[in-house]
Motif scaffolding. Structure first.
Motif, PDB file in Angstrom:
ATOM      1  N   PHE A   1      62.558   3.435  29.866  1.00  0.00           N
ATOM      2  CA  PHE A   1      61.301   3.592  29.655  1.00  0.00           C
ATOM      3  C   PHE A   1      60.288   2.542  30.345  1.00  0.00           C
ATOM      4  CE2 PHE A   1      58.053   3.088  26.023  1.00  0.00           C
ATOM      5  CZ  PHE A   1      57.291   4.336  26.370  1.00  0.00           C
ATOM      6  N   VAL A   2      59.241   3.003  30.999  1.00  0.00           N
ATOM      7  CA  VAL A   2      58.589   2.085  31.886  1.00  0.00           C
ATOM      8  C   VAL A   2      56.884   2.521  31.183  1.00  0.00           C
ATOM      9  CG1 VAL A   2      57.835   1.142  34.095  1.00  0.00           C
ATOM     10  CG2 VAL A   2      60.017   2.013  33.559  1.00  0.00           C
ATOM     11  N   VAL A   3      56.019   1.521  30.998  1.00  0.00           N
ATOM     12  CA  VAL A   3      55.083   1.707  30.717  1.00  0.00           C
ATOM     13  C   VAL A   3      54.004   0.857  31.709  1.00  0.00           C
ATOM     14  CG1 VAL A   3      52.896   1.362  28.669  1.00  0.00           C
ATOM     15  CG2 VAL A   3      55.534   1.975  28.206  1.00  0.00           C
ATOM     16  N   ARG A   4      52.828   1.265  32.145  1.00  0.00           N
ATOM     17  CA  ARG A   4      51.893   0.426  33.076  1.00  0.00           C
ATOM     18  C   ARG A   4      50.598   0.613  32.217  1.00  0.00           C
ATOM     19  NH1 ARG A   4      49.334  -2.459  35.819  1.00  0.00           N
ATOM     20  NH2 ARG A   4      48.484  -2.022  37.796  1.00  0.00           N
ATOM     21  N   THR A   5      50.160  -0.587  31.912  1.00  0.00           N
ATOM     22  CA  THR A   5      48.864  -0.667  31.133  1.00  0.00           C
ATOM     23  C   THR A   5      47.638  -1.361  31.762  1.00  0.00           C
ATOM     24  OG1 THR A   5      49.186  -2.826  29.871  1.00  0.00           O
ATOM     25  CG2 THR A   5      50.169  -0.825  28.986  1.00  0.00           C
ATOM     26  N   ASP A   6      46.592  -1.044  31.411  1.00  0.00           N
ATOM     27  CA  ASP A   6      45.412  -2.059  31.789  1.00  0.00           C
ATOM     28  C   ASP A   6      45.403  -3.450  31.159  1.00  0.00           C
ATOM     29  OD1 ASP A   6      44.364  -1.704  29.285  1.00  0.00           O
ATOM     30  OD2 ASP A   6      42.733  -0.309  29.923  1.00  0.00           O
ATOM     31  N   ALA A   7      44.427  -4.279  31.303  1.00  0.00           N
ATOM     32  CA  ALA A   7      44.506  -5.720  30.975  1.00  0.00           C
ATOM     33  C   ALA A   7      44.328  -5.781  29.603  1.00  0.00           C
ATOM     34  CB  ALA A   7      43.263  -6.557  31.647  1.00  0.00           C
TER      35      ALA A   7
ATOM     36  N   GLY B   1      53.378  -1.444  46.577  1.00  0.00           N
ATOM     37  CA  GLY B   1      52.479  -1.432  45.149  1.00  0.00           C
ATOM     38  C   GLY B   1      53.379  -0.649  44.146  1.00  0.00           C
ATOM     39  N   GLY B   2      54.626  -0.450  44.356  1.00  0.00           N
ATOM     40  CA  GLY B   2      55.454   0.308  43.243  1.00  0.00           C
ATOM     41  C   GLY B   2      56.172  -0.715  42.761  1.00  0.00           C
ATOM     42  N   TYR B   3      57.123  -0.356  42.132  1.00  0.00           N
ATOM     43  CA  TYR B   3      58.088  -1.114  41.187  1.00  0.00           C
ATOM     44  C   TYR B   3      59.413  -1.088  41.531  1.00  0.00           C
ATOM     45  CZ  TYR B   3      53.582  -1.514  38.930  1.00  0.00           C
ATOM     46  OH  TYR B   3      52.286  -1.707  38.772  1.00  0.00           O
ATOM     47  N   GLN B   4      60.511  -2.048  41.347  1.00  0.00           N
ATOM     48  CA  GLN B   4      61.714  -2.056  41.490  1.00  0.00           C
ATOM     49  C   GLN B   4      62.274  -2.514  40.335  1.00  0.00           C
ATOM     50  OE1 GLN B   4      63.046  -1.061  44.477  1.00  0.00           O
ATOM     51  NE2 GLN B   4      65.005  -0.738  43.366  1.00  0.00           N
ATOM     52  N   ILE B   5      63.191  -1.738  39.531  1.00  0.00           N
ATOM     53  CA  ILE B   5      63.512  -2.238  38.290  1.00  0.00           C
ATOM     54  C   ILE B   5      65.010  -2.383  38.166  1.00  0.00           C
ATOM     55  CG2 ILE B   5      63.978  -1.434  36.051  1.00  0.00           C
ATOM     56  CD1 ILE B   5      61.231   0.005  36.393  1.00  0.00           C
TER      57      ILE B   5
ATOM     58  N   MET C   1      66.480   1.151  40.102  1.00  0.00           N
ATOM     59  CA  MET C   1      65.662   2.320  40.427  1.00  0.00           C
ATOM     60  C   MET C   1      64.272   1.746  41.077  1.00  0.00           C
ATOM     61  SD  MET C   1      64.651   3.454  36.423  1.00  0.00           S
ATOM     62  CE  MET C   1      63.169   3.781  36.282  1.00  0.00           C
ATOM     63  N   SER C   2      63.800   2.745  41.896  1.00  0.00           N
ATOM     64  CA  SER C   2      62.689   2.198  42.776  1.00  0.00           C
ATOM     65  C   SER C   2      61.404   3.446  42.021  1.00  0.00           C
ATOM     66  CB  SER C   2      62.902   2.672  44.088  1.00  0.00           C
ATOM     67  OG  SER C   2      61.565   2.484  44.793  1.00  0.00           O
ATOM     68  N   LEU C   3      60.314   2.934  41.809  1.00  0.00           N
ATOM     69  CA  LEU C   3      59.246   3.706  41.305  1.00  0.00           C
ATOM     70  C   LEU C   3      58.023   3.718  42.269  1.00  0.00           C
ATOM     71  CD1 LEU C   3      58.964   2.734  37.536  1.00  0.00           C
ATOM     72  CD2 LEU C   3      60.239   4.491  38.851  1.00  0.00           C
ATOM     73  N   GLN C   4      57.228   4.572  42.347  1.00  0.00           N
ATOM     74  CA  GLN C   4      55.991   4.454  43.337  1.00  0.00           C
ATOM     75  C   GLN C   4      55.043   3.883  42.338  1.00  0.00           C
ATOM     76  OE1 GLN C   4      54.883   8.588  44.866  1.00  0.00           O
ATOM     77  NE2 GLN C   4      57.024   8.642  45.470  1.00  0.00           N
ATOM     78  N   SER C   5      53.891   3.561  42.966  1.00  0.00           N
ATOM     79  CA  SER C   5      52.780   2.912  42.022  1.00  0.00           C
ATOM     80  C   SER C   5      52.416   3.599  40.726  1.00  0.00           C
ATOM     81  CB  SER C   5      51.687   2.410  43.018  1.00  0.00           C
ATOM     82  OG  SER C   5      50.958   3.753  43.585  1.00  0.00           O
ATOM     83  N   ASP C   6      52.387   5.153  40.955  1.00  0.00           N
ATOM     84  CA  ASP C   6      52.138   5.797  39.751  1.00  0.00           C
ATOM     85  C   ASP C   6      52.972   6.313  38.992  1.00  0.00           C
ATOM     86  OD1 ASP C   6      53.668   7.968  41.330  1.00  0.00           O
ATOM     87  OD2 ASP C   6      51.981   9.262  41.579  1.00  0.00           O
ATOM     88  N   GLY C   7      54.245   5.512  39.111  1.00  0.00           N
ATOM     89  CA  GLY C   7      55.390   5.899  38.112  1.00  0.00           C
ATOM     90  C   GLY C   7      56.349   6.802  38.467  1.00  0.00           C
TER      91      GLY C   7
END
Length: 168
Positions: free
Chosen positions: A82-88, A114-118, A135-141
């Motif tokens: 479960f991955v959550v991207r938030t603002d500040a 700009g993506g994420y590696q988990i 797992m590899s994610l793009q910047s939009d999840g």
């Protein structure tokens, strides 16, 4: 009484202060702290399955504090990542459960694109035993790919992207 399934992790924030991620048997919480440890805000998140599961030995999930003060949190919900991207301010920009099997994220890093590696471990229960996964994610999840490495028994794994895009 002490609930072994309640764990936490903390990270410094580039704009100052700290962010603490709390995994509980009934949700995932983020607490933004100032430089003296006083709370600035508290947000609670739950995934598609409604509950975030993490054992004491698996850590409190993973935090990536971005340079602009925003965050990306990774954990496990219903035995799925479960991955959550938030603002500040902790407001959700996107949140996803990923159908990669019983994977527990322990590490997160920002990729050059700009993506994420988990990274973490693949396994059931509340024990830090299992096989490494990433797992590899793009910047939009969006999920690019997820892999599990079944030839290695470990208590977790981490990931790092080199300048040329190769992973360690």
């Amino acid at each position: 009484t002490f609930d072994k399934s309640e764990t936490s992790t903390i990270a410094t924030v580039p704009t100052g202060g700290y962010i603490m991620l709390l995994s509980r048997s009934n949700g995932l919480s983020a607490v933004r702290l100032d430089d003296t440890g006083l709370p600035l805000w508290h947000k609670r998140y739950s995934g598609e399955f409604g509950t975030f599961y993490s054992g004491a030995q698996t850590g409190g999930g993973a935090i990536l504090a971005e340079a602009d003060g925003s965050f990306c949190f990774a954990g496990r919900c219903g035995y799925e990542p479960f991955v959550v991207r938030t603002d500040a301010n902790g407001n959700v920009l996107w949140a996803y459960n990923y159908d990669t099997g019983a994977s527990s994220p322990l590490y997160i890093s920002k990729k050059n694109n700009g993506g994420y590696q988990i990274g973490g471990f693949f396994g059931f229960g509340y024990q830090a035993l299992g096989e490494p996964f990433t797992m590899s994610l793009q910047s939009d999840g969006t999920l690019d790919w997820g892999r599990r490495y079944d030839n290695f028994t470990t208590a977790g794994s981490s990931v790092f992207e080199l300048a040329n895009g190769e992973l360690i």
